[in-house]
Enzyme design. Structure first.
Site, PDB file in Angstrom:
ATOM      1  N   GLY A  39       0.688  -1.393   0.142  1.00 21.90           N
ATOM      2  CA  GLY A  39       0.017   0.085  -0.124  1.00 21.90           C
ATOM      3  C   GLY A  39       0.738   1.123   0.023  1.00 21.90           C
ATOM      4  N   ALA A  40       1.182   1.695  -1.179  1.00 18.41           N
ATOM      5  CA  ALA A  40       2.402   2.749  -1.235  1.00 18.41           C
ATOM      6  C   ALA A  40       1.580   3.951  -1.540  1.00 18.41           C
ATOM      7  CB  ALA A  40       3.453   2.473  -2.394  1.00 18.41           C
ATOM      8  N   GLY A  44       2.890   4.803   3.155  1.00 17.86           N
ATOM      9  CA  GLY A  44       3.760   3.640   2.705  1.00 17.86           C
ATOM     10  C   GLY A  44       4.873   4.098   1.855  1.00 17.86           C
ATOM     11  N   GLU A  84     -12.457   6.799   6.088  1.00 21.35           N
ATOM     12  CA  GLU A  84     -11.814   5.454   7.296  1.00 21.35           C
ATOM     13  C   GLU A  84     -12.620   5.712   8.599  1.00 21.35           C
ATOM     14  OE1 GLU A  84      -7.902   3.452   8.025  1.00 21.35           O
ATOM     15  OE2 GLU A  84      -7.964   5.544   7.703  1.00 21.35           O
ATOM     16  N   ASN A 111      -9.906  14.218  13.131  1.00 27.47           N
ATOM     17  CA  ASN A 111     -10.489  13.754  11.627  1.00 27.47           C
ATOM     18  C   ASN A 111     -11.702  13.994  11.375  1.00 27.47           C
ATOM     19  OD1 ASN A 111      -8.433  12.037   9.839  1.00 27.47           O
ATOM     20  ND2 ASN A 111      -7.765  11.188  11.582  1.00 27.47           N
ATOM     21  N   LYS A 168      -3.246   7.748  20.506  1.00 29.13           N
ATOM     22  CA  LYS A 168      -3.615   8.471  18.885  1.00 29.13           C
ATOM     23  C   LYS A 168      -4.769   8.547  18.630  1.00 29.13           C
ATOM     24  CE  LYS A 168      -1.936   8.841  14.505  1.00 29.13           C
ATOM     25  NZ  LYS A 168      -1.253   8.428  13.180  1.00 29.13           N
ATOM     26  N   ASN A 196      -4.755   3.731  10.965  1.00 32.46           N
ATOM     27  CA  ASN A 196      -5.501   4.644  12.202  1.00 32.46           C
ATOM     28  C   ASN A 196      -6.387   3.926  13.032  1.00 32.46           C
ATOM     29  OD1 ASN A 196      -4.108   7.037  11.970  1.00 32.46           O
ATOM     30  ND2 ASN A 196      -5.151   7.730  10.302  1.00 32.46           N
ATOM     31  N   SER A 213      -6.071  12.834   7.621  1.00 34.13           N
ATOM     32  CA  SER A 213      -6.467  11.639   6.470  1.00 34.13           C
ATOM     33  C   SER A 213      -7.840  11.685   6.003  1.00 34.13           C
ATOM     34  CB  SER A 213      -6.190  10.366   6.781  1.00 34.13           C
ATOM     35  OG  SER A 213      -6.602  10.140   8.163  1.00 34.13           O
TER      36      SER A 213
END
Length: 336
Positions: free
Chosen positions: A7-8, A12, A288, A215, A207, A103, A276
């Site tokens: 998962g770049a 990543g 997400e 978020n 976190k 996350n 994110s």
């Protein structure tokens, strides 16, 4: 040691660039425009206030990748894990390790250690039981990363000066194993300070208490944290969300000291960060939020904790996510 970044994306690519620059045998799994950019130019890293740097990397598609890997850093979003589970495990050596950098809270939260809720399933994280069936927990390490990387274009990432970078990794059973310390040393040598922790669940919650607030609120308001706290009403919501989140953490044995006023002050001058979820909304990607927001609401139902503010924010996120999926494109100030 053969290393794979599965998962770049932003995280990543950043991790792959660090490991590649330090001389490790690492491959980045990518696709589409991201794969083409990585193969042509490597990872272009822009640090705030500094010239950009290009780091050559070895990037491959899933079809091109071959053999097994001793260490796989899984940097997919939690929403992508179930679909990729079989593929990830098929690339893992028999004694290999997967470091899960996502996350929020993990599907295995109530596995591996004794607790009042041992064995309980978190349906919002693994509704069909795919992860439980496919991902062997004996080969899983949990991880928490503090490195607010933003992907600005295919193959390009930006790192703002927001906080000192750090990676925390831990075993599902909280043991300080040799493999845990070995991986921590490897990543630290590459330039990302890494801590082997004996309580990965606490690290996850610590976190999460930031992600749980910023978020969702940044996504809904289309604003960075520093702009949100300029509103007294929004600042009140931040405090309520922190208190409700910490109450849920206490209900599962994690006692966190939260200070809403200190948190508001911490982000007061943070006018550039795009968390994110906000990046996802602006890029037209599904949000997400199961692992960050809905899992806390589900835990609250399991343990009997009232979370009216979190449920209200979760409802707004649900509608926002449905809109992103329905429109099929990014929404927000950048697209207006």
């Amino acid at each position: 040691m053969r290393i794979l970044i599965y998962g770049a994306g932003a995280i990543g690519s950043d991790l792959g660039a660090l490991l590649s620059a330090s001389g490790e045998d690492v491959q980045l799994l990518a696709r589409g425009a991201q794969l083409a950019a990585l193969q042509a130019n490597g990872v272009t890293v822009e640090y705030q206030g500094q010239p950009s740097v290009q780091v050559p990397v070895k990037a491959l598609s899933a079809e091109e990748s071959s053999g097994r890997f001793d260490l796989i850093f899984v940097t997919l979003k939690s929403t992508q894990l179930a679909a990729a589970a079989k593929s990830i495990v098929s690339l893992l050596a028999p004694d290999g390790v997967m470091v899960m950098i996502q996350n929020g809270l993990p599907w295995w939260y109530f596995d591996g250690v004794e607790s009042a809720h041992q064995g309980a399933r978190l349906s919002c994280l693994d509704p069909d039981g795919v992860l439980q069936r496919e991902m062997p927990l004996s080969q899983v390490l949990g991880a928490v990363i503090y490195r607010p990387v933003t992907q600005t274009a295919p193959g390009k990432i930006f790192l703002p000066k927001v906080m000192p970078p750090k990676l925390q990794i831990g075993e599902v059973d909280n043991q300080l194993s040799k493999r845990l310390q070995s991986i921590a040393d490897l990543v630290s040598r590459a330039g990302l300070p890494t801590e082997a922790t004996q309580d990965i669940r606490r690290a996850k919650w610590q976190k999460l208490m930031m992600n749980l607030i910023w978020n969702p609120l940044c996504s809904i308001t289309q604003s960075s944290p520093g702009y949100i706290v300029q509103s007294a009403l929004a600042a009140d919501i931040v405090g309520l969300m922190m208190l409700e989140g910490s109450a849920v953490a206490r209900s599962v044995g994690i006692d966190l000291k939260v200070d809403p006023l200190a948190e508001l002050e911490r982000v007061r001058h943070n006018l550039a960060q795009t968390p994110s979820m906000l990046q996802d909304v602006r890029a037209g990607r599904p949000i997400e939020f199961d692992a960050i927001m809905n899992v806390v609401v589900e835990m609250a139902q399991l343990t009997g904790v009232a979370v009216p503010t979190l449920k209200s924010v979760a409802a707004m996120l649900d509608v926002l996510n449905a809109g992103v999926i329905r429109q099929g494109k990014g929404i927000g100030f950048l697209n207006s």
